[in-house]
Design a protein around this motif. Sequence first.
Motif, short mmCIF file in Angstrom:
data_model
loop_
_atom_site.label_atom_id
_atom_site.label_comp_id
_atom_site.label_asym_id
_atom_site.label_seq_id
_atom_site.Cartn_x
_atom_site.Cartn_y
_atom_site.Cartn_z
N GLY A 99 0.83 -1.33 0.14
CA GLY A 99 0.02 -0.11 -0.03
C GLY A 99 1.00 1.30 0.00
N GLU A 100 2.09 1.09 -0.28
CA GLU A 100 3.03 2.28 -0.25
C GLU A 100 3.73 2.49 -1.62
N SER A 101 4.11 3.49 -1.87
CA SER A 101 5.09 3.93 -3.18
C SER A 101 6.18 3.15 -3.15
N ALA A 102 6.58 2.50 -4.27
CA ALA A 102 7.85 1.80 -4.25
C ALA A 102 8.98 2.48 -5.36
N GLN A 103 9.97 2.14 -5.11
CA GLN A 103 11.37 2.76 -6.06
C GLN A 103 12.20 1.66 -6.42
N LEU A 104 12.97 1.78 -7.32
CA LEU A 104 14.09 1.23 -7.66
C LEU A 104 15.53 2.13 -7.80
N TYR A 105 16.34 2.11 -7.11
CA TYR A 105 17.48 3.24 -7.16
C TYR A 105 18.91 2.30 -7.69
N ARG A 106 19.56 3.10 -8.34
CA ARG A 106 21.05 2.79 -8.58
C ARG A 106 21.86 3.60 -8.14
N ARG A 107 23.24 3.17 -7.89
CA ARG A 107 24.11 4.06 -7.62
C ARG A 107 24.87 4.86 -8.75
N ARG A 108 25.21 6.09 -8.47
CA ARG A 108 26.17 6.79 -9.50
C ARG A 108 27.11 7.52 -8.68
#
Length: 236
Positions: A99-108
Amino acid sequence: MFRVVGNNISGVGVLDKAVLILTACVDGASLAELVEHTGLPRATAHRLAQALEAHRMLVRDPRGRWHPGPRLGELSNATPDVLLTAAEPVLAVLRDQTGESAQLYRRRADERVCVAASERSSGLRDTVPIGSVLPMSAGSAAQILLAWEPAEAVLPLLPRCKFTGRTLAEVRRRGWAQSVAEREAGVASVSAPVRDRTGRVIAAISVSGPIERFGRRPGERHAMAVIRAGQRLSGL
């Protein structure tokens, strides 16, 4: 002598040697370093490096060291990103489960970039638009992206971080990270690693939202769902 030797040898000699050269040049390499790292004869290493340079797969800096060239990036950009393609449905399922916002992160370098996201349709939410650049000094995704890095790569960053080396050790032990008002006041998050086929952490998958919904121990509520989502994206 250290040599860049992989387990996957095609049997096509010149191709295998060219891949050795490209691999040895990831962080830059002089001719002497190419010979040392690959075990190839000096003349062979020099001839192959020059050929790869002619095809723009290698370039030389002012000191004469070879580095990955622009053609590699052009070929990479022409290929669909398997992780991003797979992430869209996985993030949507994670959003619906939690029920929450989901994200995918990559390092730069010393930043992390939101490369995919699935937002709540209504109510209070932590909106992180795709392309957002966030610091590596705070937040559960930053903890994930640093926790499995070698100490020499992490220690210079820690003085600027809102978490400690002990925090990262705990993240490694349990396999997930949480933060409460660490990156932004009123926001909590839970993150887990996404790994490549070798087990290296290549991304962090997260859910985030207001503390009043997440509570002060958000991992107790969402860690297992986030871990499972990370596992579904791992090994692609």
